[in-house]
Scaffold this motif. Structure first.
Motif, short mmCIF file in Angstrom:
data_model
loop_
_atom_site.label_atom_id
_atom_site.label_comp_id
_atom_site.label_asym_id
_atom_site.label_seq_id
_atom_site.Cartn_x
_atom_site.Cartn_y
_atom_site.Cartn_z
N MET A 253 1.13 6.71 6.07
CA MET A 253 0.98 5.79 7.20
C MET A 253 -0.26 6.09 8.02
N GLU A 254 -0.72 7.31 7.97
CA GLU A 254 -1.97 7.64 8.67
C GLU A 254 -3.16 6.90 8.05
N LEU A 255 -2.99 6.42 6.81
CA LEU A 255 -4.06 5.73 6.10
C LEU A 255 -3.94 4.21 6.16
N LEU A 256 -3.03 3.69 6.96
CA LEU A 256 -2.92 2.23 7.08
C LEU A 256 -4.24 1.64 7.58
N PHE A 257 -4.45 0.37 7.29
CA PHE A 257 -5.75 -0.25 7.53
C PHE A 257 -5.55 -1.65 8.07
N PRO A 258 -6.56 -2.20 8.76
CA PRO A 258 -6.48 -3.61 9.17
C PRO A 258 -6.44 -4.50 7.93
N VAL A 259 -5.59 -5.49 7.95
CA VAL A 259 -5.48 -6.40 6.80
C VAL A 259 -6.35 -7.62 7.06
N GLU A 260 -7.28 -7.87 6.16
CA GLU A 260 -8.10 -9.07 6.23
C GLU A 260 -7.36 -10.18 5.51
N MET A 261 -6.78 -11.09 6.27
CA MET A 261 -5.91 -12.11 5.67
C MET A 261 -6.66 -13.37 5.29
N ARG A 262 -7.95 -13.39 5.53
CA ARG A 262 -8.66 -14.61 5.25
C ARG A 262 -9.77 -14.38 4.24
N PHE B 229 0.83 -1.21 0.00
CA PHE B 229 0.00 0.00 0.00
C PHE B 229 0.86 1.26 0.00
N LEU B 230 1.91 1.26 0.82
CA LEU B 230 2.73 2.45 0.99
C LEU B 230 3.62 2.74 -0.22
N LEU B 231 4.07 1.70 -0.90
CA LEU B 231 5.04 1.87 -1.99
C LEU B 231 4.42 1.82 -3.38
N SER B 232 3.21 1.27 -3.50
CA SER B 232 2.64 1.08 -4.83
C SER B 232 2.34 2.37 -5.60
N PRO B 233 2.17 3.54 -4.96
CA PRO B 233 2.03 4.75 -5.78
C PRO B 233 3.26 5.04 -6.64
N ASP B 234 4.40 4.46 -6.24
CA ASP B 234 5.64 4.78 -6.94
C ASP B 234 6.30 3.58 -7.62
N TYR C 117 12.11 8.32 1.35
CA TYR C 117 10.89 9.12 1.28
C TYR C 117 10.97 10.32 2.22
N ASP C 118 10.38 11.43 1.82
CA ASP C 118 10.25 12.59 2.71
C ASP C 118 9.33 12.22 3.87
N VAL C 119 9.64 12.76 5.02
CA VAL C 119 8.83 12.46 6.20
C VAL C 119 7.38 12.86 5.99
N GLU C 120 7.13 13.94 5.25
CA GLU C 120 5.76 14.38 5.02
C GLU C 120 4.96 13.31 4.25
N VAL C 121 5.61 12.68 3.29
CA VAL C 121 4.95 11.61 2.53
C VAL C 121 4.68 10.40 3.42
N ILE C 122 5.70 10.06 4.24
CA ILE C 122 5.53 8.94 5.17
C ILE C 122 4.36 9.21 6.11
N GLN C 123 4.31 10.41 6.67
CA GLN C 123 3.23 10.75 7.60
C GLN C 123 1.87 10.63 6.93
N ALA C 124 1.75 11.15 5.72
CA ALA C 124 0.46 11.14 5.03
C ALA C 124 0.00 9.73 4.70
N SER D 106 13.90 14.81 15.26
CA SER D 106 12.74 14.15 15.84
C SER D 106 11.51 14.42 14.97
N TYR D 107 10.73 13.39 14.76
CA TYR D 107 9.54 13.50 13.93
C TYR D 107 8.37 12.79 14.61
N GLU D 108 7.16 13.14 14.18
CA GLU D 108 5.96 12.48 14.67
C GLU D 108 5.13 11.98 13.49
N LEU D 109 4.46 10.87 13.72
CA LEU D 109 3.45 10.45 12.76
C LEU D 109 2.36 9.70 13.51
N LYS D 110 1.17 9.69 12.92
CA LYS D 110 0.00 9.08 13.56
C LYS D 110 -0.40 7.82 12.78
#
Length: 814
Positions: free
Chosen positions: A307-316, A126-131, A298-305, A270-274
């Protein structure tokens, strides 16, 4: 793929016998049951303790498959196809994948660890597929077979690979490393999974680290136990919540029940991300992803944007009952070409209707140009005999003409707006969509509406348990699996479909109506009816079921009907009583049985069987042996006097393990398939199949002195937080499980049952548990297990499982 049979002979150092060395290979197969096998498939005939794919080559040739990797050419198959003869077909599959991997030179991320591999893989995608155009392991394909199948899906359009590797014992990772050859290594959590395969934790770490022996960089949780096995030529890139000298030092704080802020120190800043998670495992997995993105620059701003959109993975992948007598196969969280192929195989294995529909979103990250991709998808749809395609998305809509009987919608909202105009009934429906399409809304529309308590059935666990008991069988011993009593409460037809997929020899049911239901559901396996009433004989004959005959009265009744219908050699099963004293011909009636059957051509004695009373009880071992001796005596007499060669069987689940010398021609597997054993050591080897789940309907806090439930059987001695769960004795939970005897599990903690179990509800103490209304509740599964419940209630696991009401929805998943 562009590999010829002649090329493959060289790759595998094989001996070739065949018809066309120039034949082109465009895909690899190991599953004889897949409808995707074609003339351009290279089929690897894998052999194991439970199955030998060489047995299915003749059938595969009949449907057009022409290329096989084998250890031997089966009888009557020579000169009918291309055969690449090798010493070991699994090794050959791995060699082929290693060669194929060597044709590509883009970055490959290799992941291993005890937990978190699949989650990290999906999040990185998810995080890398835009690029990047990413190729990744489908689902959890991380085994000695799964890894090569994942790698051979690479094509020329991919420019980043993400593959996971799982091992359960020593000397396995070296084989996977040769196939994956990762440039970038990611080590996730090291925990207790598969501990039994290693001497100690250090050996487990050492074995897993072999995946990274030639990696350029390794991302890992900082630990001296890990660092001692890092190749000096590999760049170490570590993270830690405790070690401030890690390359990335991380601290965390929860800001809600669903969100965590990560504060990380990297290169003096030091950086923060949610991230939208608070549980420990998800936070650790997110940190692994963070380091990968930092490594990629990756720029920290891209990482922050992102990773905030990560989601539960339905593995089944789940199989559910749908509206209007449909079966819904829910794979609504991913849409890529490789996982589509897997989902279509599951659709076929679970299909019980003539009609099959696929609801499919736009497909991402295939590595193919759209024209080529949708041509390949259309070919898959044709090979899997799909009757209708419903496409959702602008891209798939543009390629609508590639499919026959296809309707498309621009987006999910458009589909939902037109839902009432679409007819869904008496069909199997595969729902396969990328996460961005929110296909869970379509699943909600199509699944049968029942109350919030569900019994989840793990089909992978059933397959595992079946193979566990198969591994105990002597060569050529057949296996009958009991699916009576609604599959021991787990769902008869769905499990029967899976067993048919695994090519078991027989199914066993108690009564004719159970067998008729399976036949109406499309089951073609022979089905034996153990307790047929004489009134059911006409229906048994009509549906091609096979009755157990256990008395002279029943035999005469069946022969009368068989003669009226002019039957010839209709299969029956003769049961003899060797000491159970429940059903069966006793020794003093065997002569009359033989006299009645001698010269009678209307029926054929398909098998002779008996049932053991104490196969699980070491205190009655001698009695069990006496039953086996009597069975040998009586069955041998019947065989000798009638001059027949029937199947003989006496062993049930416990007998398979405890009396291996008495397997005869077939065994009958029952409760063991569902993950229950009477032997404590064997129980450790089995996987849990059924998990009964519900939710918290309401939470309240009562003061000291107040009571809970009927009869005021629980009186609070202090302020008590009480959760109400919508399940009761009408669902199969015995009242004796209440009043503090039993518990449920919430947030991995025990919640004792307060007061009496009601008809539709029970109440539990959650004073020490941080939980909310709507949270999941485990009634039974891993903890408490059905064996534990049975022991506390002084009954047997059979009764617990078969008591679960039909109003409880069954959800099947892989």
């Amino acid at each position: 793929m562009n590999i010829t049979v002649e090329n493959s002979v060289s790759i595998l150092n094989a001996r070739w016998e065949g018809t066309n060395p120039e034949a082109l290979i465009d895909n690899i197969s190991i599953d004889s049951r897949s409808l995707q096998n074609s003339e351009h498939s290279l089929f690897f005939a894998l052999s194991g303790p439970n199955n030998d794919a060489h047995h299915y080559i003749k059938d595969l040739i009949a449907i057009g498959v022409q290329n096989f990797v084998v250890t031997r050419i089966p009888d009557d198959c020579a000169a009918k196809a291309n055969f690449l003869i090798v010493e070991n077909t699994l090794v050959a599959l791995q060699q082929f994948a290693a060669y194929y991997r060597g044709r590509f030179h883009f970055p490959i991320i290799g992941l291993t660890g005890s937990n978190g591999k699949t989650i990290v893989k999906e999040w990185l995608n998810f995080l890398l597929s835009p690029d990047y155009n990413v190729i990744r392991s489908p689902k959890s394909y991380n085994s000695q077979v799964g890894v090569p199948l994942s790698v051979v899906a690479i094509n020329e359009k991919h420019n980043l690979g993400i593959f996971e590797a799982g091992i359960s014992t020593v000397n396995e990772m070296d084989k996977l490393e040769k196939i994956i050859k990762p440039n970038i290594g990611v080590l996730t959590n090291i925990g207790s999974s598969h501990d039994e395969g290693f001497i100690d934790l250090e050996q487990k770490i050492q074995q897993k680290m072999q995946l990274f022996k030639d990696a350029a960089v390794l991302i890992y949780p900082k630990s001296s136990a890990i660092e001692k096995y890092i190749n000096p030529n590999t760049k170490a890139f570590s993270w830690s919540f405790k070690e401030e000298d890690a390359d990335v030092f991380v601290s965390k704080r929860e800001i809600s029940h669903q969100e965590t802020v990560l504060v990380f120190q990297y290169k003096g800043s030091s950086y923060e991300l949610k991230i939208p998670f608070v549980d420990k495992a998800s936070v650790e997995n997110a940190v692994s992803c963070l380091l990968v993105m930092l490594h990629f620059g990756y720029d920290v701003e891209v990482i922050q944007a992102r990773m905030e959109l990560l989601f539960p993975v339905e593995m089944r992948l789940e199989v559910k009952n749908g509206i209007n007598n449909c079966t819904v196969i829910d794979d609504s969280y991913s849409s890529d070409y490789q996982s589509l192929k897997i989902a279509l195989d599951v659709l076929e294995s679970q299909n019980k209707f003539h009609k099959k529909t696929v609801i499919l979103s736009d497909i991402f990250q295939s590595g193919f140009p759209n024209e080529q991709l949708y041509a390949k998808v259309a070919k898959l749809i044709v090979s899997n005999k799909i009757n209708r395609v419903i496409g959702i998305g602008e891209t798939i809509s543009d390629f609508k003409e590639q499919f026959s009987n296809c309707i498309t919608f621009k987006n999910t909202a458009d589909f939902i707006a037109n839902f009432e105009k679409l007819d869904f009934s008496n069909e199997s429906i595969l729902i396969k969509g990328a996460r961005s399409f929110h296909f869970e809304e379509i699943v909600t529309l199509l699944e049968e509406k029942t109350h919030e308590t569900v019994l989840e059935i793990n089909l992978n666990a059933i397959s595992y348990n079946l193979n566990f008991f198969k591994s105990k069988l002597q060569p050529k011993v057949k296996i009958m699996v009991m699916v009576k009593a609604f599959g021991y409460g787990n769902g008869g037809l769905e499990i029967a479909k899976l067993l048919e997929h695994h090519k078991v020899d027989y199914l066993g049911v108690a009564f004719a109506d159970e067998g008729i239901s399976l036949k109406n559901g499309g089951i073609k396996l022979p089905i034996m009816v153990l307790n047929p009433e004489s009134t059911s004989f006409p229906a048994i004959i009509q549906y091609g079921l096979e009755p157990e005959i256990y008395s002279l009265k029943g035999l005469h009744a069946f022969l009368k009907i068989a003669k009226q219908k002019n039957l010839q050699h209709f299969p029956i099963h003769i049961k003899v009583d060797t000491g159970m004293h429940r059903l069966g011909f006793e020794e003093n009636t065997v002569d009359e049985l033989i006299a009645t059957l001698k010269g009678n051509s209307t029926v054929k004695v398909q098998s002779i069987l008996s049932h053991m009373a104490t196969s699980d009880d070491v205190n009655h071992h001698e009695f069990a042996l006496s039953q086996i001796r009597l069975f040998e005596k009586l069955s041998s007499k019947i065989i000798r006097e009638l001059e027949i060669n029937p199947i003989r069987h006496i062993l049930n689940t416990s007998g398979i393990s405890n009396f291996p010398d008495s397997q005869y021609d077939m065994v009958r597997l029952g409760i063991g398939l569902y993950g229950v054993s009477n032997d404590a050591e064997e129980q450790k080897e089995l996987e849990n199949v059924g998990t009964l789940k519900s939710i918290i309907s309401q939470i309240r806090t009562i003061p000291a002195g107040d009571s809970v439930g009927y009869g005021r059987r629980f009186m609070a001695e202090k302020a008590t937080k009480v959760a109400t769960i919508p399940i009761g004795y009408a669902d199969g939970i015995r009242r004796a499980w209440g009043n503090g005897v039993g518990f449920v599990t919430i947030k991995d903690q025990k919640a004792p049952i307060l007061g009496s179990v009601c008809m539709d509800m029970l109440m539990v103490d959650v004073s020490e548990i941080d939980c909310l209304e709507g949270d999941d509740v485990i009634i039974f599964g891993e903890s408490p297990s059905v064996s534990y419940m049975a022991n506390q209630l002084q009954t047997i696991p059979y009764e617990i499982l078969t008591s679960i009401s039909q109003r409880v929805k069954r959800v099947f998943y892989r």
